[in-house]
Design a protein around this motif. Structure first.
Motif, PDB file in Angstrom:
ATOM      1  N   VAL A 237      -2.386  -5.340 100.135  1.00 33.54           N
ATOM      2  CA  VAL A 237      -1.884  -6.466  99.363  1.00 33.54           C
ATOM      3  C   VAL A 237      -2.274  -7.740 100.113  1.00 33.54           C
ATOM      4  N   VAL A 238      -2.872  -8.664  99.404  1.00 28.88           N
ATOM      5  CA  VAL A 238      -3.304  -9.891 100.071  1.00 28.88           C
ATOM      6  C   VAL A 238      -2.099 -10.527 100.765  1.00 28.88           C
TER       7      VAL A 238
ATOM      8  N   THR B  27      -0.008  -5.208  91.481  1.00 33.30           N
ATOM      9  CA  THR B  27       0.619  -4.196  92.345  1.00 33.30           C
ATOM     10  C   THR B  27      -0.423  -3.289  92.989  1.00 33.30           C
ATOM     11  N   LEU B  28       0.076  -2.501  93.956  1.00 33.13           N
ATOM     12  CA  LEU B  28      -0.775  -1.528  94.633  1.00 33.13           C
ATOM     13  C   LEU B  28      -1.294  -0.464  93.671  1.00 33.13           C
ATOM     14  N   ALA B  29      -0.582  -0.258  92.565  1.00 36.42           N
ATOM     15  CA  ALA B  29      -1.025   0.759  91.607  1.00 36.42           C
ATOM     16  C   ALA B  29      -2.392   0.394  91.035  1.00 36.42           C
ATOM     17  N   HIS B  30      -2.598  -0.903  90.781  1.00 38.05           N
ATOM     18  CA  HIS B  30      -3.909  -1.328  90.280  1.00 38.05           C
ATOM     19  C   HIS B  30      -4.976  -1.214  91.359  1.00 38.05           C
TER      20      HIS B  30
ATOM     21  N   ARG C  35      -5.008   1.044  93.628  1.00 36.34           N
ATOM     22  CA  ARG C  35      -5.345   2.459  93.650  1.00 36.34           C
ATOM     23  C   ARG C  35      -6.303   2.804  92.505  1.00 36.34           C
ATOM     24  N   GLY C  36      -6.015   2.217  91.342  1.00 32.78           N
ATOM     25  CA  GLY C  36      -6.879   2.460  90.192  1.00 32.78           C
ATOM     26  C   GLY C  36      -8.300   1.974  90.452  1.00 32.78           C
ATOM     27  N   ALA C  37      -8.400   0.841  91.132  1.00 32.87           N
ATOM     28  CA  ALA C  37      -9.733   0.294  91.433  1.00 32.87           C
ATOM     29  C   ALA C  37     -10.485   1.212  92.391  1.00 32.87           C
TER      30      ALA C  37
ATOM     31  N   GLU D 264      -1.076  -7.193 103.747  1.00 40.12           N
ATOM     32  CA  GLU D 264       0.226  -6.697 104.180  1.00 40.12           C
ATOM     33  C   GLU D 264       0.997  -6.318 102.930  1.00 40.12           C
ATOM     34  N   PRO D 265       1.280  -5.069 102.685  1.00 39.87           N
ATOM     35  CA  PRO D 265       0.913  -3.901 103.476  1.00 39.87           C
ATOM     36  C   PRO D 265      -0.592  -3.633 103.434  1.00 39.87           C
ATOM     37  N   SER D 266      -1.039  -2.863 104.426  1.00 37.55           N
ATOM     38  CA  SER D 266      -2.451  -2.500 104.520  1.00 37.55           C
ATOM     39  C   SER D 266      -2.589  -0.985 104.536  1.00 37.55           C
TER      40      SER D 266
END
Lengths: 372, 828
Positions: free
Chosen positions: A316-317, A243-246, A248-250, A276-278
């Motif tokens: 997201v890829v 997910t996008l949460a990871h 963000r964590g990175a 997408e999303p970017s």
């Protein structure tokens, strides 16, 4: 050495004569007292306390005395030798103290003298910053992936969902490689490190957790903030349930690792064909922390009083990328990011002008040593 | 896209307290990046009022005609007396309504108005031009307002719209809809949860008959609208508000007809074209151009059309390059009274290609290639002709042409939870439907699934993740938590570690890293003194180099290093050592061009092999240059100049990091000095493999690159050195004493020391711990053409103290092999 002789009178052996022993003792003590330094004392020790000194030789004669005389002579010679030994020890202590006091001081040197006979070099800060950033991710268990710099258009564009005539394809000012006959070669200088995403997916077992630092090329003239050759660090994760949460964590791990704790980050919706999303990623300005926004008296030159600094793009890829790389987007998902190494260096070390990074002036590079 | 805030507010009821800056912040986070907020007129201050020109006195005797005017400004000047103003413009008459800035006012750009003496009169204020007020660029005179625009003496700043906040949005290629007020308004309405008043929503009456005849090719254009306006007054001026808005949006006002088409484009996002209908010949056809057809476009350029171009043609041939630029002869002119407005929906990729082919990037092509609403054409054309009627006295023709070959869009089906699982956030029930509706999707819920049909203005929404993005950007990226990912990788590869260690080793031995551009030119290759058939001359060529002198990609690291060295020397450094680690590009002979593979599946091994075959070899190399002193002079004594041996040693140091021994052999290889160049080899599976060269540079190269004399260089291929790596087997460390034997051998002067020490090592057997050269002597004592070389051999056994006899026997064996291989004689 003579045989035992019971009738032998010790007094008649000259070296053992009390006067003679006393004289040897006095002579030794005087020499010890007269020794001016440790080297002289060493000579004195050799002359008066070694195996070949008069007292030592006298001592040897004792063995030949009749038993009755041995004790008396032994006591006399032993006492003298003991006195000499003690005197030596005492004098040694005195002279050593004196050396410590005076001589070592006199031997002092100017420790500020340079000794840079063999000059040391340095590593380029772009190299070491890229390593630093990569290592943040290696520490989280990522591996470092690599790819060619002259790259097939398919890897650089098509596989990343840049459609042939889409304006996005012309947004990145591309160096095209000529074919042998002057026609198209299907090759470009890679415009980003993103083709390594596809290469990593094709060559590695899933799940994939990689970063790909490397050179990238665009047809920008060199100026204070642009260079036709620059460096990016790509991050790619493809796994189940990502997910996008990871992501963000990175990104937060990068910001914290390079710029320190407590800086906020934000994502702004954006567009890249391969995600997408970017989103574009900003971090809070580490200089003013937003305090300069709307305050013309406290303008911040680091963030131009925006309060935020753009540090890269991510998203997201795009499942189409996974498909082109032979990964089933129904099962796997992923995210990716791209960070600018030049920007990181500029912000982390206050580099103002891109020229400094490309000209190879040793004054610039030296400042960073070999591991900044 | 520049968006004046007051215009935007016509379509969205943003709360009154919302500032341009705040709106900019929210739009930016939602994907419409506002690059700047221009506060137009922010530095403007009054009094700026309406005035009426009471009298004009022409002043003569000056270089240009000057007018002394008395202007009624009501009580705005505090006295009610006429204001006396000297004015250089001539485009007004007594009785005209004008804009007057009174003393104390400050106009845009810090222009302060005062009372001053000029042309022999006192002038108290200024009659303003559009440029001075910041309205638009116009140097032809002052602004003359239409009667009834305002009351004399009243403030003009507000009514004229002199203060305006304009958002400048950098629209990403996927968001074509945001190249219009309508599109930005829709996102703003969603962000603030307020109603959107869609300017394209007005109902349009059905046509009363057929308009101008037209035919379309649905593959090129799937909707086409032509609407006419007759009896247009070509002298009708564009109203002030329209000119002001166009100017604020960065569009230059031209004439009413052209301004109207631009205004509607900004409003609705639909590019329009206005023809002078009298110039058209017969029916219009939207078709592919025929190869070789010609058209002179509005910019007076004669263009050869390509079969891929879409053109609009009448009986005389092409009149427009569709969606890109109109033709010169049919263009609306300053005398046209019959206007035909075109609104077409042209295929995006054709427009993109045409725009690039003709190097014509217009406001129109920019919109078409990013995607224009496929349903807005009728509304746009209607809006345009109605404006021509309202502002230009034209009559709208109720008969019109509307060809619709659009295909309804298919719905996209996603799990309702999809956006949440992409974001890693548990969104409340209904979130997906809410936002998809807000962006204009028709949304239908079916159990766990959501079926969304994207609106006609969002051609970019095609995939489930596109829907997820719409939901996430309105829910806010700031609400996504931050969770550190954790993987289980194996750290750096041996090769990656080696690369870093090589860099550190070189830095520790005095070399500074440089990162040179890979671009080189013929001159560089000539400077290297390469033969005509040297492999390094076969370099990849860029089709579009930045510098025509450097169109090639490097096949060696050396030219870049030389230039960096010369640059440092030029900046006053005499002792410089530089290195670079990087790729060189070596094209494969007869490489095919790289195929473009399909993207609807992964490539096959065979397809990847075809790409590999097209790519050049890109080995990683390390290069270094050194000039001046390798060891500095100082209070300890003189320095030591860098020599060929330093360069070779640098290569050995690099290999040493990898635990690999290099073998050196004399070689003649450009750009090195033919007598001071070593070819360097490693052993891979017993075979010798060339890894590079090192030594002193050829004087011609030194001269060509402007290097210090006797500069030295090395270049080795790290990838090849790596191939010689073998796993390290730990030595057993013997604690028995060493037996040292020195030997002096006399050999022919031409025998390389390397061969002698190799022979000694081979002959000494396993007791040998090390062999090290400590002296080389030439002179009378050894004779002409001979040299004496002295080595220290160290022997040690693992299990015992060696006797003198054993050590001597080993030494003799070593010397015997040296004698056999090199003719060495023990020096007596």
């Amino acid at each position: 050495m003579s045989a035992p002789n019971n009738s032998f009178d010790p007094v008649e052996v000259t070296p053992l004569h009390p006067d003679e022993v006393a004289r040897m003792r006095e002579e030794a003590l005087a020499a010890i007292e007269a020794a001016a330094d440790l080297a002289e004392l060493k000579e004195v020790r050799l002359a008066h306390a070694s195996d070949r000194s008069p007292l030592a030789l006298a001592n040897r004669e004792i063995g030949a005395l009749p038993p009755a005389a041995k004790a008396d002579a032994g006591k006399r010679v032993g006492g003298a030798r003991r006195d000499v030994g003690q005197a030596l020890k005492a004098r040694q202590a005195v002279l050593e103290a004196e050396r410590d006091e005076r001589v070592l001081i006199e031997e002092r040197v100017d420790v500020t003298l340079p000794w840079d006979r063999a000059p040391r070099g340095s590593r380029h800060p772009l190299t070491t910053v890229a390593e630093r950033v990569a290592d943040l991710f290696v520490g989280m268990g990522f591996e470092i992936a690599e790819g060619p710099e002259v790259e097939a258009e398919w890897f650089n564009f098509d596989a990343l969902n840049f459609q042939p005539d889409h304006p996005a394809r012309t947004m990145q000012d591309t160096f095209f490689v000529e074919g042998p006959d002057g026609g198209p070669s299907g090759l470009v200088m890679r415009t980003h490190t993103s083709p390594v995403q596809v290469r990593a997916l094709l060559s590695r077992e899933l799940p994939v957790y990689v970063v790909a630092p490397g050179k990238t090329f665009r047809t920008d003239e060199l100026d204070a903030t642009h260079s036709p050759v620059f460096h990016q660090l790509e991050g790619l994760v493809v796994d189940r349930g990502v997910t996008l949460a990871h992501l963000r964590g990175a990104i937060d791990a990068y910001v914290e690792g390079v710029f320190g704790e407590g800086l906020r980050t934000r994502f702004r919706a954006s567009y890249f064909p391969f995600t997408e999303p970017s989103a574009e990623v900003d971090m809070e300005c580490f200089v003013c922390r937003g305090a300069s926004v709307g305050d013309s008296d406290a303008a911040c030159r680091t963030c131009s009083s925006e309060g935020w600094i753009e540090i890269g793009g991510c998203g997201v890829v795009n499942p189409r990328v996974l498909t082109a790389a032979g990964v089933d987007p129904e099962v796997y998902s992923g995210w990716a990011f791209g960070l600018g190494i030049e920007r990181t260096l500029m912000f982390a070390h206050g580099v103002r002008d891109m020229h400094d990074m490309v000209e190879g002036d040793i004054r610039f590079t030296s400042a960073f040593g070999s591991e900044n | 896209m520049r968006v004046p805030l007051s215009w935007l507010r016509e379509y969205v009821d943003l709360p009154a307290e919302v500032t341009a800056r705040e709106l900019a912040g929210r739009l930016t986070l939602a994907g419409l990046e506002v690059e700047t907020v221009d506060a137009l007129g922010a530095d403007l201050s009054g009094p700026v009022v309406y005035g009426r020109v009471l009298s004009i006195e022409e002043l003569t005797g000056f270089k240009k005609p000057i007018r002394f005017c008395r202007v009624d400004v009501g009580r705005a000047n505090g006295t009610g007396e006429p204001q006396e103003i000297v004015c250089g413009a001539r485009n007004f008459s007594e009785g005209d309504l004008v804009v007057v800035s009174l003393p104390g006012a400050e106009l845009p750009g810090g222009f302060r108005i005062g009372a001053r003496k000029t042309y022999g009169r006192m002038s108290a204020g200024m009659i303003c031009s559009a440029t001075e007020l910041g309205l638009w660029e116009d140097h032809s005179g002052i602004v003359v307002l239409p009667e009834g625009f305002g009351e004399v003496g009243e403030d003009a700043i507000g009514p004229l719209g002199l203060r305006e906040d304009v958002l400048d949005i950098a629209v990403t290629p996927d968001r074509g809809y945001a190249l219009s007020l309508r599109g930005v308004a829709r996102d703003a309405a969603a962000l603030y949860g307020v109603e959107l008043r869609d300017p394209a929503a007005a109902a349009v009456a059905e046509p009363t008959g057929e308009g101008h005849p037209a035919e379309i090719d649905p593959a090129l254009c799937d909707r086409y609208v032509l609407r006419g306006a007759t009896g247009f007054d070509p002298d009708a001026p564009t109203p002030l508000w329209m000119k002001r808005r166009l100017h604020q949006c960065g569009v230059r006002p031209v004439s009413l007809a052209v301004d109207v088409t631009n205004y509607v484009m900004l409003e609705l996002g639909q590019p329009l074209h206005a023809w002078d209908r009298a110039q058209l010949r017969g029916a219009l056809r939207v078709r592919a151009a025929q190869e070789g057809e010609k058209l002179e476009t509005l910019d007076h350029v004669q263009r050869s059309l390509d079969a891929d171009d879409i053109v609009i043609a009448d009986d005389s041939g092409p009149v427009n390059i569709a969606g890109v630029m109109g033709g010169l002869t049919t263009e609306i002119s300053l005398t046209s009274t019959e206007v035909l407005i075109e609104a077409g929906h042209f295929e995006a990729m054709h427009i993109a290609r045409a725009s690039r082919r003709h190097q014509l990037s217009s406001e129109s092509s920019r919109r078409f290639e990013r995607g224009v609403d496929s349903a807005v054409q009728l509304a746009a054309a209607t809006r345009a002709v109605e404006l021509l009627a309202e502002l230009g006295g034209a009559t709208v023709e109720t008969a019109y042409t509307h060809l619709d070959r659009t295909v309804p869009r298919e719905p996209i089906t996603v799990r309702a939870s999809h956006a949440g699982s992409v974001a890693g956030v548990d969104y409340p029930e209904g979130t997906t439907e809410k936002w998809l509706s807000a962006v204009g999707c028709e949304v239908e819920r079916d159990g766990d699934l959501v079926r969304a049909t994207p609106p006609t203005w969002r051609p970019d929404i095609t995939d489930p993740n596109d829907l997820a993005e719409e939901v996430i950007r309105f829910e806010g990226y700031e609400n996504i938590p931050s969770i550190r990912p954790l993987a289980s990788g194996r750290g750096l590869t041996a090769s990656q570690r080696l690369r870093r260690a090589v860099g550190r080793a070189l830095a520790d031995t005095g070399f500074h890293e440089v990162l040179n551009y890979p671009f080189v030119g013929q001159r560089d290759l000539d400077g290297l003194q390469l033969e005509a058939d040297d492999d390094r001359r076969r370099a990849l060529r860029l089709a579009n180099p930045l510098n025509d002198e450097e169109p090639l990609l490097r096949t060696t690291l050396l030219p870049g290093l030389f230039k960096a060295l010369a640059r440092n020397v030029g900046r006053g450094f005499t002792d410089v050592a530089l290195y670079e680690t990087g790729l060189v590009y070596r094209p494969r002979p007869d490489a095919p061009s790289a195929p473009i593979l399909p993207v609807d599946r992964g490539p096959t091994a065979e397809e990847l092999a075809r790409i590999d075959a097209a790519l050049p070899e890109q080995p990683r190399r390390v290069g270094a240059v050194i000039a001046g002193n390798a060891e500095r002079a100082g209070w300890w004594g003189p320095g030591r100049e860098a020599v060929w041996a330093d360069a070779i040693q640098a290569a050995r140091d690099i290999a040493r990091v990898a635990g690999v021994e290099l073998e050196a052999e004399a070689d003649q290889h450009a750009p090195w000095h033919p007598g001071r160049c070593a070819a360097l080899y490693v052993r891979v599976d017993g075979e010798r493999l060339l890894v590079g060269h090192a030594g002193e540079l050829h004087p011609r190269t030194v001269k060509a690159f402007g290097l210090p004399e006797r500069a030295c260089a090395v270049e080795v291929e790290l990838d090849r050195i790596e191939r010689a790596r073998t796993p390290v087997v730990a030595p057993e460390v013997s604690t028995y004493p060493v037996a040292t034997q020195d030997v002096a051998l006399v050999v022919d002067a031409s025998v390389p020391v390397g061969r002698i020490s190799e022979a000694l090592a081979d002959g000494a057997g396993e007791l040998l711990e090390s062999v090290r050269l400590f002296d080389v002597y030439t002179g009378e004592q050894v004779g002409e053409g001979r040299k004496s070389v002295a080595f220290t051999l160290r022997f040690r056994a693992a299990d015992r103290t060696l006797t003198a006899e054993e050590a001597s026997a080993a030494r003799d064996a070593a010397v015997a092999v040296a004698a056999e291989r090199t003719g060495a004689v023990l020096r007596g």
